[in-house]
Design a protein around this motif. Structure first.
Motif, PDB file in Angstrom:
ATOM      1  N   PHE A 155       0.819  -1.218   0.000  1.00 46.72           N
ATOM      2  CA  PHE A 155       0.000   0.000   0.000  1.00 46.72           C
ATOM      3  C   PHE A 155       0.855   1.271   0.000  1.00 46.72           C
ATOM      4  CE2 PHE A 155      -4.269  -1.849   1.726  1.00 46.72           C
ATOM      5  CZ  PHE A 155      -4.389  -2.581   0.551  1.00 46.72           C
ATOM      6  N   LYS A 156       1.990   1.245   0.684  1.00 45.97           N
ATOM      7  CA  LYS A 156       2.901   2.399   0.628  1.00 45.97           C
ATOM      8  C   LYS A 156       3.423   2.583  -0.802  1.00 45.97           C
ATOM      9  CE  LYS A 156       5.735   3.406   4.019  1.00 45.97           C
ATOM     10  NZ  LYS A 156       6.731   3.376   5.108  1.00 45.97           N
ATOM     11  N   THR A 157       3.701   1.459  -1.462  1.00 49.35           N
ATOM     12  CA  THR A 157       4.152   1.508  -2.853  1.00 49.35           C
ATOM     13  C   THR A 157       3.050   2.024  -3.761  1.00 49.35           C
ATOM     14  OG1 THR A 157       5.593  -0.393  -2.409  1.00 49.35           O
ATOM     15  CG2 THR A 157       5.229   0.170  -4.707  1.00 49.35           C
ATOM     16  N   ALA A 158       1.813   1.604  -3.493  1.00 48.94           N
ATOM     17  CA  ALA A 158       0.671   2.075  -4.289  1.00 48.94           C
ATOM     18  C   ALA A 158       0.510   3.589  -4.148  1.00 48.94           C
ATOM     19  CB  ALA A 158      -0.602   1.358  -3.846  1.00 48.94           C
ATOM     20  N   ASN A 159       0.648   4.094  -2.939  1.00 55.20           N
ATOM     21  CA  ASN A 159       0.569   5.546  -2.722  1.00 55.20           C
ATOM     22  C   ASN A 159       1.701   6.271  -3.446  1.00 55.20           C
ATOM     23  OD1 ASN A 159      -1.765   6.156  -1.110  1.00 55.20           O
ATOM     24  ND2 ASN A 159      -0.803   5.053   0.591  1.00 55.20           N
ATOM     25  N   ALA A 160       2.891   5.651  -3.426  1.00 61.66           N
ATOM     26  CA  ALA A 160       4.035   6.254  -4.118  1.00 61.66           C
ATOM     27  C   ALA A 160       3.789   6.312  -5.622  1.00 61.66           C
ATOM     28  CB  ALA A 160       5.306   5.463  -3.818  1.00 61.66           C
ATOM     29  N   LEU A 161       3.210   5.239  -6.177  1.00 62.82           N
ATOM     30  CA  LEU A 161       2.894   5.229  -7.604  1.00 62.82           C
ATOM     31  C   LEU A 161       1.895   6.336  -7.947  1.00 62.82           C
ATOM     32  CD1 LEU A 161       2.504   1.389  -8.386  1.00 62.82           C
ATOM     33  CD2 LEU A 161       4.464   2.840  -8.859  1.00 62.82           C
ATOM     34  N   ARG A 162       0.874   6.437  -7.119  1.00 61.36           N
ATOM     35  CA  ARG A 162      -0.148   7.459  -7.379  1.00 61.36           C
ATOM     36  C   ARG A 162       0.450   8.862  -7.311  1.00 61.36           C
ATOM     37  NH1 ARG A 162      -5.636   6.715  -4.210  1.00 61.36           N
ATOM     38  NH2 ARG A 162      -6.044   5.324  -5.963  1.00 61.36           N
ATOM     39  N   ASN A 163       1.298   9.077  -6.316  1.00 62.60           N
ATOM     40  CA  ASN A 163       1.933  10.396  -6.166  1.00 62.60           C
ATOM     41  C   ASN A 163       2.934  10.683  -7.280  1.00 62.60           C
ATOM     42  OD1 ASN A 163       0.466  10.998  -3.861  1.00 62.60           O
ATOM     43  ND2 ASN A 163       2.005  10.092  -2.480  1.00 62.60           N
ATOM     44  N   ALA A 164       3.407   9.628  -7.940  1.00 63.07           N
ATOM     45  CA  ALA A 164       4.335   9.803  -9.061  1.00 63.07           C
ATOM     46  C   ALA A 164       3.591   9.985 -10.381  1.00 63.07           C
ATOM     47  CB  ALA A 164       5.269   8.603  -9.148  1.00 63.07           C
ATOM     48  N   GLY A 165       2.260  10.001 -10.302  1.00 61.74           N
ATOM     49  CA  GLY A 165       1.478  10.271 -11.503  1.00 61.74           C
ATOM     50  C   GLY A 165       0.886   9.056 -12.177  1.00 61.74           C
ATOM     51  N   ILE A 166       1.000   7.881 -11.547  1.00 64.63           N
ATOM     52  CA  ILE A 166       0.412   6.668 -12.116  1.00 64.63           C
ATOM     53  C   ILE A 166      -1.055   6.588 -11.694  1.00 64.63           C
ATOM     54  CG2 ILE A 166       0.489   4.151 -12.221  1.00 64.63           C
ATOM     55  CD1 ILE A 166       2.889   5.528 -13.549  1.00 64.63           C
ATOM     56  N   SER A 167      -1.922   6.441 -12.670  1.00 66.93           N
ATOM     57  CA  SER A 167      -3.350   6.351 -12.365  1.00 66.93           C
ATOM     58  C   SER A 167      -3.969   5.148 -13.054  1.00 66.93           C
ATOM     59  CB  SER A 167      -4.065   7.639 -12.784  1.00 66.93           C
ATOM     60  OG  SER A 167      -3.838   7.903 -14.156  1.00 66.93           O
ATOM     61  N   SER A 168      -5.244   4.921 -12.791  1.00 64.95           N
ATOM     62  CA  SER A 168      -5.949   3.758 -13.319  1.00 64.95           C
ATOM     63  C   SER A 168      -5.835   3.707 -14.840  1.00 64.95           C
ATOM     64  CB  SER A 168      -7.423   3.821 -12.909  1.00 64.95           C
ATOM     65  OG  SER A 168      -8.090   2.644 -13.291  1.00 64.95           O
ATOM     66  N   GLY A 169      -5.464   2.534 -15.350  1.00 64.42           N
ATOM     67  CA  GLY A 169      -5.338   2.345 -16.791  1.00 64.42           C
ATOM     68  C   GLY A 169      -3.948   2.571 -17.352  1.00 64.42           C
ATOM     69  N   ASP A 170      -3.047   3.190 -16.573  1.00 60.69           N
ATOM     70  CA  ASP A 170      -1.673   3.395 -17.032  1.00 60.69           C
ATOM     71  C   ASP A 170      -0.921   2.064 -17.057  1.00 60.69           C
ATOM     72  OD1 ASP A 170      -1.943   6.112 -17.352  1.00 60.69           O
ATOM     73  OD2 ASP A 170      -1.123   6.638 -15.394  1.00 60.69           O
ATOM     74  N   ASN A 171       0.082   1.981 -17.918  1.00 61.04           N
ATOM     75  CA  ASN A 171       0.925   0.783 -17.997  1.00 61.04           C
ATOM     76  C   ASN A 171       2.232   1.011 -17.255  1.00 61.04           C
ATOM     77  OD1 ASN A 171      -0.983  -0.470 -19.641  1.00 61.04           O
ATOM     78  ND2 ASN A 171      -0.018   0.244 -21.531  1.00 61.04           N
ATOM     79  N   VAL A 172       2.608   0.055 -16.411  1.00 68.75           N
ATOM     80  CA  VAL A 172       3.867   0.120 -15.653  1.00 68.75           C
ATOM     81  C   VAL A 172       4.615  -1.185 -15.876  1.00 68.75           C
ATOM     82  CG1 VAL A 172       4.940   0.388 -13.381  1.00 68.75           C
ATOM     83  CG2 VAL A 172       2.813   1.615 -13.898  1.00 68.75           C
ATOM     84  N   ALA A 173       5.903  -1.093 -16.210  1.00 67.31           N
ATOM     85  CA  ALA A 173       6.693  -2.281 -16.551  1.00 67.31           C
ATOM     86  C   ALA A 173       7.510  -2.791 -15.376  1.00 67.31           C
ATOM     87  CB  ALA A 173       7.617  -1.972 -17.722  1.00 67.31           C
ATOM     88  N   ILE A 174       7.735  -4.109 -15.357  1.00 63.44           N
ATOM     89  CA  ILE A 174       8.656  -4.746 -14.405  1.00 63.44           C
ATOM     90  C   ILE A 174       9.669  -5.528 -15.226  1.00 63.44           C
ATOM     91  CG2 ILE A 174       8.935  -6.337 -12.476  1.00 63.44           C
ATOM     92  CD1 ILE A 174       6.083  -5.796 -11.661  1.00 63.44           C
ATOM     93  N   TYR A 175      10.936  -5.170 -15.080  1.00 65.74           N
ATOM     94  CA  TYR A 175      12.027  -5.764 -15.857  1.00 65.74           C
ATOM     95  C   TYR A 175      13.044  -6.286 -14.855  1.00 65.74           C
ATOM     96  CZ  TYR A 175      15.699  -5.651 -19.585  1.00 65.74           C
ATOM     97  OH  TYR A 175      16.683  -5.951 -20.499  1.00 65.74           O
ATOM     98  N   SER A 176      12.806  -7.499 -14.360  1.00 60.65           N
ATOM     99  CA  SER A 176      13.589  -7.968 -13.220  1.00 60.65           C
ATOM    100  C   SER A 176      13.470  -9.470 -13.075  1.00 60.65           C
ATOM    101  CB  SER A 176      13.070  -7.284 -11.938  1.00 60.65           C
ATOM    102  OG  SER A 176      13.614  -7.861 -10.777  1.00 60.65           O
ATOM    103  N   ASP A 177      14.479 -10.063 -12.409  1.00 60.91           N
ATOM    104  CA  ASP A 177      14.363 -11.449 -11.974  1.00 60.91           C
ATOM    105  C   ASP A 177      13.354 -11.518 -10.836  1.00 60.91           C
ATOM    106  OD1 ASP A 177      16.476 -12.878 -13.543  1.00 60.91           O
ATOM    107  OD2 ASP A 177      17.771 -11.399 -12.569  1.00 60.91           O
ATOM    108  N   ASN A 178      12.955 -12.733 -10.466  1.00 64.53           N
ATOM    109  CA  ASN A 178      12.044 -12.909  -9.337  1.00 64.53           C
ATOM    110  C   ASN A 178      12.612 -12.258  -8.080  1.00 64.53           C
ATOM    111  OD1 ASN A 178      10.574 -14.456 -11.082  1.00 64.53           O
ATOM    112  ND2 ASN A 178      10.572 -16.302  -9.836  1.00 64.53           N
ATOM    113  N   SER A 179      11.750 -11.625  -7.314  1.00 67.30           N
ATOM    114  CA  SER A 179      12.163 -11.013  -6.057  1.00 67.30           C
ATOM    115  C   SER A 179      10.916 -10.596  -5.302  1.00 67.30           C
ATOM    116  CB  SER A 179      13.044  -9.778  -6.305  1.00 67.30           C
ATOM    117  OG  SER A 179      12.309  -8.768  -6.973  1.00 67.30           O
TER     118      SER A 179
END
Length: 587
Positions: A41-65
């Motif tokens: 939830f802290k990460t979700a708030n950070a995303l929202r404050n960074a301008g990410i909103s419903s319907g936006d695409n966010v990428a994950i480019y990483s090994d499992n973690s």
């Protein structure tokens, strides 16, 4: 309902129970459901404050973690769409996905991924920020931030964005054995269907007490859907970042449930049989007796019949003498293991059942949110792909192609309406591209991929997977690619099990130089000639591999020769090794 809703449900039910585990300073660490939800939830708030909103695409480019699943759930929580990129993808492949999906933000897991993402950011006008999972990675400060710093001062309270079944949750790019990668659009409803179907089908008891190990790439639908299912049911999930350490992780974590691809099981099967075959006559007889006993018990369990007391006692002895030693190498507690990604032979599943580990073989695709059919815990048929689960409907269409309908079927390919239309019939059935049939009991039998079906110049049809499985079930063979299309006979590229071959070379007193020389040694070639002839005894003449080449190195994910789930990309290998293949037909 939002896929991430299980965070609230399980935090209320099991606030202090461990939710996930991960390595921190070389030690396995766990965090509770309350802590897990707080970080998400802290990460979700950070995303929202960074301008990410419903319907936006966010990428994950990483090994499992742990960071991978935390960001995934945070993205879903704000109503955005997760776009996974395989950790092995190079800059060009990652750039293609980021450009097509117009991602504003990306999480990276290692230095190479960060450097690629930073280069793309400077060329791409849409990507705005890079989030870095670990502080061990050196970053340029422009548009880059460590995840830990990003969420440090954020509020831990968050209200999940409400989602309908049809709302997009993720775009998963198929690694593809052929052609350009396509973005499979899966919805919140697709994932809900997958979770509900599995729990209804298996009727697990006390599932919250299970422990799963995520070691297949979370970028792939198989591990992703299984991990979301495990977490949804309250099970504890550990995340393995370095897959080369799987043996250590199994003994340290001692998982009870875990999904894996056929190659994982084949390696164990081959190793067990090789050990038995090279043991003393006494040990060999003990193994045969234990296997016979375990198989009798497994067969009664499969048919849901009562096991006689004497047989139970004999099976306990078989476990002590043989099976427990094998199972302990896998942690000692595994009992339920989904298998997908490719076909696996009946001999392999029968051995695991005899040991008391149920491999639930399944069939599905990225486009179907993984599982369409699978083994139940009883009345399944070895060598099949099981029966449909949930609301899935399966029928066999033209040319024996498997067609599917159900709530697990994708919305379509992202920005590719023509390609989407091509894989659906006029009345809405999804065309899987796989060949199959039903047996008398309603079990689905997978024959092969339509694209993989080969026709020799003599007009004989060859289905490569059964031949490749037969050969790679042997301990001295690691990978196989059969060649036959348009050719007068079947040939194969064979990658030895170099570990087993090293021991053989030592026993044969052959001085080791390098693998290029070793695989061309007359003695080694003769050894494989005899072995392959023996393995192929029951095949029809036109199916048998007439010539083969021993390769000096494994097919690699990084070079594009195999997919992250270890399936060979035939077109890539055919092109790369065309000269070697041609020699088998012109010499």
């Amino acid at each position: 309902m939002n896929v991430a809703e299980f965070l609230n449900k399980n935090t209320e039910k099991f606030p202090s129970k461990p939710a996930i585990g991960f390595k921190k300073k070389e030690e396995w660490t766990e965090i509770s459901w309350s802590q897990f939800r707080t970080i998400v939830f802290k990460t979700a708030n950070a995303l929202r404050n960074a301008g990410i909103s419903s319907g936006d695409n966010v990428a994950i480019y990483s090994d499992n973690s742990a960071e991978w699943i935390i960001l995934d759930l945070a993205i879903l929580s704000v109503g955005a769409v997760t776009v996974p990129i395989y950790s092995t993808n190079n800059l060009e492949q990652a750039e293609y996905i980021l450009n097509e999906t117009a991602c504003k933000m990306i999480l990276v897991g290692n230095q190479e991924q960060y450097d690629a993402a930073f280069e793309i950011l400077n060329k791409n006008k849409i990507l705005q920020q890079i989030i870095v999972a670990k502080k061990a990675i050196w970053i340029k400060k422009e548009s880059s931030q460590y995840l830990e710093d990003l969420i440090e001062d954020e509020d831990e309270n968050f209200e999940l964005v409400s989602k309908e079944d049809e709302d997009l949750a993720t775009i998963i790019y198929t690694s593809g054995t052929t052609g350009v990668p396509k973005g499979v659009m899966l919805s919140h409803g697709n994932f809900h269907q997958s979770v509900d179907a599995h729990f209804s089908f298996f009727k697990f008891k006390n599932f919250e007490n299970e422990t799963s190990l995520a070691f297949l790439p979370l970028t792939h639908i198989f591990e992703r859907s299984w991990t979301l299912l495990a977490l949804s049911g309250g099970a504890k999930v550990y995340f393995l970042e370095n897959t080369k350490l799987i043996a250590h992780a199994l003994s340290e974590i001692k998982p009870t449930i875990m999904c894996a691809v056929p190659r994982f099981y084949q390696k164990i099967y081959a190793s067990v049989n090789e050990t038995a075959n090279t043991s003393s006559s006494t040990k060999k007889n003990i193994f045969k007796w234990a296997l016979k006993t375990g198989t009798e018990v497994a067969e009664l369990k499969r048919l849901d019949k009562k096991i006689p007391l004497l047989l139970k006692f004999k099976n306990k002895i078989a476990g002590t003498l043989v099976f427990d030693k094998i199972k302990n190498k896998m942690g000692g507690k595994l009992w339920f293991m989904p298998c997908g990604g490719a076909s696996v032979s009946a001999e392999v599943t029968q051995l695991f059942e005899a040991m008391g580990i149920h491999i639930t073989v399944g069939y599905g695709l990225t486009e179907t949110t993984a599982t369409l059919t699978c083994f139940s815990t009883h009345h399944f048929e070895h060598g099949s792909a099981g029966i449909p689960i949930g609301d899935t409907e399966i029928k066999i269409g033209e040319n024996d192609e498997i067609l599917a309908k159900g709530r697990g079927i994708m919305k379509g390919y992202y920005k590719k309406p023509i390609e989407t239309a091509e894989v659906f019939t006029e009345d809405g059935w999804f065309k899987t591209g796989d060949l199959g049939k039903f047996d008398a009991a309603g079990n689905l039998i997978i024959t092969d991929r339509i694209k993989d079906l080969m026709k020799t110049s003599n007009g004989k049809y060859i289905t490569p997977q059964p031949i490749e499985n037969l050969l790679s079930n042997d301990n001295y063979i690691n990978q196989v690619m059969v060649v036959a299309e348009g050719k007068p006979y079947v040939t194969a590229l064979i990658i030895p099990n170099f570990e087993a071959l090293q021991e053989l070379i030592s026993k044969m007193n052959i001085p080791f130089t390098n693998w290029s020389e070793m695989v061309n040694s007359d003695k080694i070639k003769q050894f494989y000639d005899e072995k392959i002839d023996e393995i192929q005894k029951k095949l029809s003449g036109f199916e048998k591999v007439k010539k083969f080449v021993l390769m000096s190195a494994e097919f690699e994910i990084g070079s594009g020769e195999i997919t992250p789930t270890l399936k060979i990309k035939r077109n890539v290998v055919m092109k790369k090794y065309a000269e070697i293949i041609d020699k088998m037909y012109n010499s």
